[in-house]
Each structure stands twice: as C-alpha cells, then as structure tokens.
Design an enzyme around this catalytic site. Structure first.
Site, PDB file in Angstrom:
ATOM      1  N   ASP A   8      21.194 -66.400 -14.978  1.00 21.38           N
ATOM      2  CA  ASP A   8      19.773 -65.999 -14.839  1.00 21.38           C
ATOM      3  C   ASP A   8      19.156 -66.808 -16.462  1.00 21.38           C
ATOM      4  O   ASP A   8      20.117 -67.148 -16.428  1.00 21.38           O
ATOM      5  CB  ASP A   8      19.337 -64.110 -14.386  1.00 21.38           C
ATOM      6  CG  ASP A   8      17.882 -64.669 -13.559  1.00 21.38           C
ATOM      7  OD1 ASP A   8      17.517 -65.803 -13.916  1.00 21.38           O
ATOM      8  OD2 ASP A   8      17.765 -64.040 -12.342  1.00 21.38           O
TER       9      ASP A   8
HETATM   10  C1  NOJ Z   1      14.428 -66.273 -13.289  1.00 24.80           C
HETATM   11  C2  NOJ Z   1      14.459 -65.308 -11.741  1.00 24.80           C
HETATM   12  O1  NOJ Z   1      15.218 -64.152 -12.238  1.00 24.80           O
HETATM   13  C3  NOJ Z   1      15.795 -66.245 -10.992  1.00 24.80           C
HETATM   14  O2  NOJ Z   1      15.545 -65.428  -9.697  1.00 24.80           O
HETATM   15  C4  NOJ Z   1      15.302 -67.549 -10.949  1.00 24.80           C
HETATM   16  O3  NOJ Z   1      15.670 -67.916 -10.032  1.00 24.80           O
HETATM   17  C5  NOJ Z   1      15.429 -68.019 -12.079  1.00 24.80           C
HETATM   18  N1  NOJ Z   1      14.233 -67.729 -13.723  1.00 24.80           N
HETATM   19  C6  NOJ Z   1      14.838 -69.196 -12.508  1.00 24.80           C
HETATM   20  O4  NOJ Z   1      13.469 -69.119 -12.619  1.00 24.80           O
END
Ligand code: NOJ
Length: 764
Positions: A291
C-alpha cells in the site's frame, strides 16, 4: 426478469462494441492474446540477465504522479521507476510510455495503475452497495465496464476489488468492501476479478485486478483506520481468507498487502502472510504491491530503524513492489545487494513477477493506448444504462409502513426534495470516485424532477450542512464546499422548511457526504451527523407524507427516524445514475430487491455485531445480553423489503446423509404472493450442530436472486458439498468436514424459519 435481462442485453452490446474497436485499432493496448506464464517467465529471465541492480530496484518501484508528470520523465528514462499510479490522461500516459520504451536503456514499458474501485468515468454504486445487489453477474458486468473505461484511458491495473470483510461499521472503509459475510464476499470477489481482468491477465480491453488489502485490515481495533488487527487462525481462515482465495482462484494477477500490523507483524513485512499463506496455501503466482508508503511506515510502526531495513524486510517477506509517494525505500535495494545484505535472487524473483505481468499484458507489443478512442468509450451510453440498472438493484427498502411507496405520480402537485444529499453530485457518487464528470451525475433532485416531468413542481434545498470534524484525505483531491456562516445556516434551514411547508410530498435525502467514509474516515458514533436529525424532526412535524432516502456508506443510527418516517430507502452512494435509479424505485418503475450485506446495529455499543456468531451457554438470551439495550440488530443480515411479498415452501434435501465426496441437493419453492412483479434473494443458511469445534448459529452457503411475476412460483436448487461444509477447525487445527448433524434454512434473510436437516457421516 426485466432488469436482469436488461443488464444482459447491455453487456452483450458492450462486448460486441469492444471487440471490433480493438481489432480496428492496433495501437490500442491489449490487442495481443494472453501469453502463458511459462513463456512470459522465459522472456522475463532474458531481460533480467541484462539488467543492472539499479534497474532491477527501479522495476519494482512504483510512484504516485499528482499534477505535472513532466518531472517524472528523468526517472522513467533512467529506469528508476517501473510503474506509475494515478494518471488517467491517455496523452500523458503515452508520453511517459514513449520515454520508457524509446529512451530508457532496456525499453521496458511502464505499468500504469489506478484506483478504479467502482468505475472510472461512469461511476457505479459504491462496493458495499454492489454487494447489496447479491448479483454476481451484474457485479462482473459493472467491473468489466470499469475495466473498459480504464484500459481505454491507458490504465493497465486497478487496485481493486477491496475484499476486506468487516463487522465494524465505525471503520470508514466498510463502504469499499463486500460487507460482513465470507460466502457473499467470495462470490462477489470472483465476479469482480472476472469483470476487471477477463479470463486471464492480458485479456483485451481489461486490466489486472489487484485484490486488497492482504489481510485482516477490516479487523482494525475499534474500527480505527490503520490500527492493529488481532485475528485468530480460526477467523483468518474462515473469515478473512475466503474472499482472497476466491479472487486468486479467479486468476487475479496482483494482490496489495495491507497497511496495518496483523498479530504484531505489519502486513507488508509479514512473511507468514505473503509467502506461506498467499503463495503457499493459496497458490498465488502474481506480484504483490505494498500500500502507499507502507514500506517506509515500518519505521513509525516500530519494526525497523532504517529505510533500507524496511525495504529488505518487505522484499524478503514477499512484497514485490513498493508503492510510494516519492523517495521510495526500494531505491536502496541495489546497495543492499552490493553490501551483501540482500540476496540478488530475492530481488530477481520480484522483478520477474512484475515483468511477467507486463509481458502478459502485451505491453512490449502494444505499449500505447489509442487516445483517439478514449472519449468515445468513456462516454458510451451503454455504460450509463448499466450503471442505472446496477444502482436500481442495489437499493434496499428498509421501511414501508402503510405502503407509502411506490408513490403515485399524479397525487402530488408540489414535491420538495430536501436534505444535504438531495442535489449533491459528489455525494451521489461517494468516495473513491476520481474520473467522473460531475455534471453528468444525476442527483436525487434531478432524478425525481425527470421522473415527474410536468406532473408536479419539484424543488430542492439542502437545509443543513453536516461536516466531518477532521480534514478528509480526499480533500487533497477535491476541496469540500465552504462552511456556511451562522446566518447562512439559519437561512438555509428556514428555506428548506418553508419549501417543505408548501409541498404535498417531501423526499428527505439524509446520510453521509463524500468525505465521511472511505480511507481515514472512521467514526466513534453512528449518529446522523450535524443537524440532520433536527431537519427530520422539523419536516416530519409538518404532518405531510415524507420518504427518507439514505445516501451513505455505512449503517447509521436511524432509530428515531424510523418512528417518524414511514418509508425509508437505503440508497448508499448510488453513482452516476443514482438519482434516476432512486426515482425509478420511488415511483415503482423498479421494485426494490437489494438486501443488506451487513448486520445493521441499533447502537454503536453493539459492535461488533454479525449474524454468524457462535451460540453461548444461554442461546435463548441472545437478544438480551445487555441490561441497557437489547442485543438484537436493527435489521438483520440479508434483510430488505419489496413492493410485493414472497413465500417459501417445500424445502427438501435429496438425501438424509452424505459421505465424504458426496453432496446433497437442497430444493425449495419460492412464490411471489403479492400483486407486483419483483425480485427476492433466496438465501440458504446452515448450522453444524456439533463438531471438532463449535460452529456459528448460521452461515450463508448459497443464494440466488430471482425475478418472479405476480403469482409465479419457482423451484430453486442449491448444492451442498465439501466446499460448503468444510471449515478450519480450532480443534483439528486443519480444514475439516466433521461428521455432524446440520440444519438448513432457506428464506428471504438470515432469520429465515423454513428448515430441514441432514447429516454428514464418516467413511465406513
Ligand atoms: C491507500 C489505500 O489504502 C489503497 O487502498 C489505495 O489503493 C492506495 N492508497 C492507492 O491510492
């Protein structure tokens, strides 16, 4: 039947359009047929043999691009980045891709990722709402449309589906997921992967699916986003793993690891999770991405002291690619190999997985997107039609006392559509919408006005302005509207009330705005935010017919509203065509058939609350476990009303006992006993009475959404075999089908009463 077949027709038309346009446009990416993993692996190895350590580290480094993309060209040219995210302009994507392909030393194309969670330009209902459709075919079709729009924009990979089960509506991300149940979530997980990705990675017109967040994020303590999760082996296997297992079985090419720590080990550096469970047990062969900034987060989380250690620990745990906002830790991997702190083969293995994805996507042959086609695909009216069908099928009728709904079009001369969500496009779409055009969105006010045509005067006023306490993460992308002054607050309330006073019917749109759910959007309370309850009080005091439409991303405390308003429709954040779809239901063009994918608590103090709990020593007291409130939910899992009624009968099993390897067929007859055509979702629940461990009082093991004409009866069959009966047993510490007696119920929700039994027996 009408809506289901409409969905089918729309989908068939879409796919018919997709093929020729790709065939005629060889520049459109994805025109090559899927390549086998073995063949792709051999090509990847040949490339790896030519790569420097820096190029390898770059290949597994992904970076966000916000705003001006030009500064990234240097990184692309020198190979220090292998993937970019958050771009959706095909011209910009092609420009960067050209630098990668024509100006970098090895010409390896970039992989472009994006959060296409519930649509790109055409926004479908939020995922929790799509789960309320209980319609895997529709879910697949919707994500195929999302993929089509994404691919036409130059995007190769979506960070979806989000598969984090949760039993805590305080958690803001409940809106992004499938709800509380592993069976429903698994069926919808597979449908989403098929929709996004097609048959396999590399299917033309589709994108790589990236189920997330592996794993246990929905168990964050207290529903607080990013907090630690403590999950037992039993919960992990029986609850959190199944949707991911289904997504992997459907061929998902990517998985995103989670932010939070699971049982004291952050997910991105959790080898037992990524290596043993994901790759070993679940057989996942694709690549794992972190993430955003999760690798560097190992420092504040207290696992490591340096970014280099964070990178090494994550890579060694099985996290192939780092997603970062800049200054990624994986940039330090080349030095780590040189210093003898990291085995180069570990690095190569992750690079290989990423290269295989690029090869399978056909990017070496077709790196570019045909930007000339993009707008035609994004504005395809068939996409809008499917979004309207999807929204209509996701609506859940919670209350309808006195059959106020459906409304009679000719009965009201003046209609007021009041409330903060009544005419707000962005709140109609909900969080994780990025590529939409706001002026294409149909709000509730617009939907009602269009539905009534010239039959009534329709006016709108927001009345109140609920706002979240802290700044939303999404405010960085889209500034929230300015807060009203004290005077304006009074004037707006009075204006809405005056409008209500002079109207014959009031549709109240209450709930949560775009910023109130999603990431970093947890709540300690489920109360209606701001002055919304005061607005309901004032409007209902007028004694006029009032319908409450909830626009929100989680169950809210509506106990008081229920006593005030006879008809309540849960509309979630219904997407681009949301207002039109709600109007279809309010005026009876569509009979609501959505069912809750979550148990709806009465009070925040009941959380966690879910239907598949275990029994206690005092099962009959299950609804009275608190002395200050009963412990039954407001609405049970699977619940939803219709404008017609259904009856279940003739529940039978085709054999009384089943031995290992056998299965039984459960049959039931469902009849539309009311005076309108409508859909019901027949839900099958089992209970294993005894075993090597205790089992939940009920578990969903099958469902079918069926459309029935007035008076029509349909015989439905469900098969129960090893897949349905096995579970991970704390007693056996393994997957097992216990010899035991089972109860089976089939009906309209998780409180279904029509029951039969069967037994599983040991082999002789
Ligand atoms: C953080 C989020 O937790 C995740 O779900 C997302 O895909 C990423 N950022 C990218 O935006």
């Amino acid at each position: 039947m009408r809506f289901r077949s409409l969905g089918r027709l729309v989908f068939a038309a879409l796919m018919a359009c997709a093929t020729p346009s790709i065939a005629q446009a060889p520049q459109a990416s994805g025109a090559t047929p899927p390549i086998s993993r073995e063949a792709a692996g051999a090509r990847a190895d040949a490339l790896i043999a030519r790569m420097t350590l820096e190029e390898k580290a770059g290949q597994i480094s992904q970076q966000f691009v916000f705003g001006n993309a030009a500064p990234f060209e240097t990184k692309v040219r020198d190979g220090s980045v292998g993937s970019l995210l958050f771009l959706r302009d095909p011209v910009v994507i092609n420009r960067l891709q050209r630098v990668a392909v024509e100006e970098s030393r090895l010409g390896i194309p970039l992989l472009f990722g994006f959060d296409v969670v519930h649509g790109l330009r055409t926004i479908f209902p939020v995922p929790l709402a799509m789960a309320a459709t209980w319609d895997p075919e529709l879910v697949e079709q919707s994500q195929a449309v999302a993929a089509r729009e994404a691919r036409a924009s130059g995007i190769h990979w979506t960070f979806a589906p989000m598969l984090d089960l949760t039993r805590d509506p305080r958690w803001g991300r409940i809106v992004e997921g499938p709800g509380e149940d592993p069976w429903l979530a698994s069926v919808l997980a597979a449908a989403q992967v098929r929709g996004f990705q097609g048959e396999a990675v590399g299917t033309p017109g589709r994108v790589i699916a990236g189920p997330k967040h592996f794993i246990g994020y929905g168990a964050s303590e207290g529903g607080r986003d990013y907090d630690s999760a403590y999950v037992s082996d039993v919960q992990l296997h029986n609850l959190y793993v199944p949707p991911f297992a289904a997504a992997i079985e459907a061929g998902a090419g990517n998985v995103m690891s989670a932010y939070m720590e699971l049982n004291d080990l952050p997910a991105v550096a959790n080898r037992p999770l990524l290596d043993d469970l994901l790759r070993g047990e679940l057989g996942f062969e694709g690549f794992v991405v972190s993430d955003a900034n999760a690798v560097r987060s190992l420092l504040p989380q207290g696992l490591v002291a340096t970014a280099a250690d964070a990178a090494i620990r994550s890579l060694e745990a099985g996290n192939d690619m780092e997603m970062s906002l800049g200054n990624g830790a994986y940039g330090q991997l080349a030095a780590a190999v040189r210093e003898g702190r990291l085995d180069e083969q570990t690095l190569d293995q992750s690079v290989r997985r990423v290269l295989i994805a690029k090869i399978q996507m056909g990017l070496f042959e077709q790196p570019y997107v045909d930007a000339g086609q993009t707008e035609a695909i994004l504005s395809d009216p068939e996409h809008r039609r499917l979004a309207r069908t999807a929204a209509g099928r996701s609506l859940v009728l919670l209350e309808n006392r006195g059959s106020l709904l459906p409304l009679d079009r000719t009965a009201y001369g003046r209609v007021a559509v009041i409330g903060p969500m009544a005419d707000s496009a962005i709140d109609t779409l909900g969080p994780w919408s990025f590529g939409e055009k706001l002026d294409e969105t149909v709000t509730l006010y617009q939907g009602v006005r269009a539905e009534l045509g010239g039959l009534a005067t329709v006016e709108t006023a927001p009345g109140v302005q609920p706002r979240r306490g802290t700044r939303s993460m999404f405010a960085a992308f889209r500034a929230p509207p300015a807060a009203w002054s004290a005077d304006e607050t009074v004037q707006q309330f009075d204006r809405a009330l005056d409008l209500a006073r002079t109207s014959d019917l009031i549709v109240l749109a209450i709930g949560e705005d775009f910023y109130m759910s999603g990431e970093q959007a947890s709540r300690a309370s489920l109360a209606l935010a701001g002055e919304q309850q005061r607005l309901i009080d004032a409007v209902t005091d007028l004694g006029k017919p009032v319908v409450l439409v909830l626009i929100n991303g989680r169950p809210l405390d509506i106990r008081r509203a229920i006593t005030q308003v006879p008809a309540i429709l849960e509309a979630w954040h219904p997407g681009t065509e949301g207002g039109a779809a709600v109007a279809d239901v309010l005026f009876g063009d569509v009979n609501p058939g959505g069912r809750l994918p979550i148990t709806w608590p009465k009070d925040v103090g009941q959380i966690p609350i879910y239907y598949s709990h275990n029994a206690t020593k005092d099962p009959t007291g299950a609804a009275s476990r608190y002395w200050d409130l009963d412990s039954a939910p407001l609405y049970p899992f699977g619940y939803g009303l219709s404008y017609t009624t259904f009856a279940y009968s003739e529940l039978t099993v085709d054999r009384a006992t089943i031995a290992p390897g056998q299965s039984i067929v459960v049959s039931v007859v469902v009849t539309n006993t009311g005076d309108r055509a409508g859909d019901d979702t027949a839900q099958l629940y089992i209970r294993q009475r005894t075993g090597s461990s205790t089992r939940p009082v009920r578990e969903l093991k099958g469902f079918q959404r069926v459309a029935l004409a007035v008076g029509e009866s349909r015989k439905l069959t469900f098969t129960l075999g090893e897949k349905e009966l096995r579970y991970w047993s704390a007693g056996a510490r393994d997957w097992i089908v216990d010899p035991a007696a089972f109860d089976v119920w089939v009906g309209s929700d998780s409180t279904a009463q029509l029951a039969t039994q069967f037994e599983t027996i040991r082999p002789q």
